[in-house]
Design a protein around this motif. Sequence first.
Motif, short mmCIF file in Angstrom:
data_model
loop_
_atom_site.label_atom_id
_atom_site.label_comp_id
_atom_site.label_asym_id
_atom_site.label_seq_id
_atom_site.Cartn_x
_atom_site.Cartn_y
_atom_site.Cartn_z
N LYS A 1 -8.30 8.06 4.51
CA LYS A 1 -7.15 7.17 4.30
C LYS A 1 -7.56 5.77 3.87
O LYS A 1 -6.77 5.05 3.25
CB LYS A 1 -6.31 7.10 5.57
N ILE A 2 -8.79 5.37 4.19
CA ILE A 2 -9.25 4.03 3.81
C ILE A 2 -10.28 4.09 2.69
O ILE A 2 -10.94 3.10 2.38
CB ILE A 2 -9.85 3.29 5.03
N CYS A 3 -10.41 5.22 2.04
CA CYS A 3 -11.46 5.44 1.05
C CYS A 3 -11.30 4.52 -0.17
O CYS A 3 -10.23 4.47 -0.77
CB CYS A 3 -11.43 6.90 0.59
N PRO A 4 -12.36 3.82 -0.57
CA PRO A 4 -12.29 2.98 -1.76
C PRO A 4 -12.58 3.74 -3.05
O PRO A 4 -12.42 3.19 -4.14
CB PRO A 4 -13.39 1.94 -1.50
N ASP A 5 -13.03 4.98 -2.92
CA ASP A 5 -13.42 5.74 -4.11
C ASP A 5 -13.19 7.22 -3.92
O ASP A 5 -14.05 7.95 -3.45
CB ASP A 5 -14.89 5.48 -4.46
#
Length: 415
Positions: free
Chosen positions: A280-284
């Motif tokens: 859910k917090i993935c930047p990529d």
Amino acid sequence: IENLVGLGLCAGCGICESMAGSDHVEMTLRHGRMRPVVKQKLDNVTENRIMAVCPGKIVTGPDASQLNGSEAGIMHPVFGPLRTWHRGWAADEQLRWRCAAGGSLTAISSFLLETGRVQKILHVRASLKDPTQTDAYISSTREEAAAGCQSRYGPAAPLVHVCQLLDDGVIFCVVAKPCDIAAVRALGKLDPRVEKQIPYCLSIFCGGLPTRDASLQVAEHHGIEPQDIGLCRHRGHGWPGLFTVARRSDGKEFGTTYTETWQWGIYKGITKYDLQWRCKICPDAVGELADVTCPDGWLYDAAQKKYIFGDGVNPGQNLVLSRTARGEALVRDCVAAGKLVLAPLEISELEAMHADHYPRKCSWPVRLFAMLLFRPSTRLSVSNYRPWSALAAASFWPLWAVFRGTVSRLWLGAH
């Protein structure tokens, strides 16, 4: 490691087991997800090395220099470095039908093995013991690579064999999720063997990782007991294909479409896409660190004026996005060898058909900011992912909703 798992930041990739050894750290299925269990206390050097690589602790994005030498290459604010972009699919029509989308990753992997550019392919496939689970797998032949085709919507630890392959001097390609590729790139900064022995990394666009429970719930919907599940195929055999389960006792198969399977948006499917917090917090989620990324190439419905997926009636298509000079050359060579078929693609088409990646890709700085304010101990260190460009591609109110939602989850401990 255990603290990171407790904070919900573990991606389940398995790099910690690979670096520490399974006698010290072992990936196990816990509450439907792959998680490391520390069996013996690690020395400080080993633990620090793992923390410098772990994609739940640190993620470093691509460098703009990888576009050097590319006349048309761009650094897209959402989709990252792009040297070339096309629609594409495996030239082998049977393979194309069998795979989750167009079979491009399997075709490229097969080409690498057949030409001797690599000795092995490290990827995943359905477990032979329990098809609702997914195993890390090392392929040496085209047939073995094809055995791992089709997406796996569930937990996997694809990197558990990385360090052993490096120790054995094997030249190999890694085919994995974006967070897994981030771990491999980070390992390369500590271990010079990575650059020499892992010449290619291939990836996908990732929607996040649900638990194994999703597969069990689909089987239960069809009246199949867990011990009688003989097949669990999440996609493929048409595009995107049915979520297919079968009884081990008599081989009878049951299939449901995407919309019948998943509870998302307006769709009231059988099971929910229960993502882990790290997703859910993935930047990529778009594989910016891979040499080549091959997501779905959805079709445009002129009547509905939007990109759609069918229920297996269309021939599969990928997008084939080269991100490095090495990846660009690889795609070109696969086409020249007759393994891959390409068709034109406009950047505007990429943006339209994968518009669902915009909300998460544009809001990751807000999510991390909320974590920094309210749960500083849960911080994920992110760099080189163009936070200001991401924020500029969004509008205020959606970002505010993301901030409030993240704070709420952190406050309730729902992360």
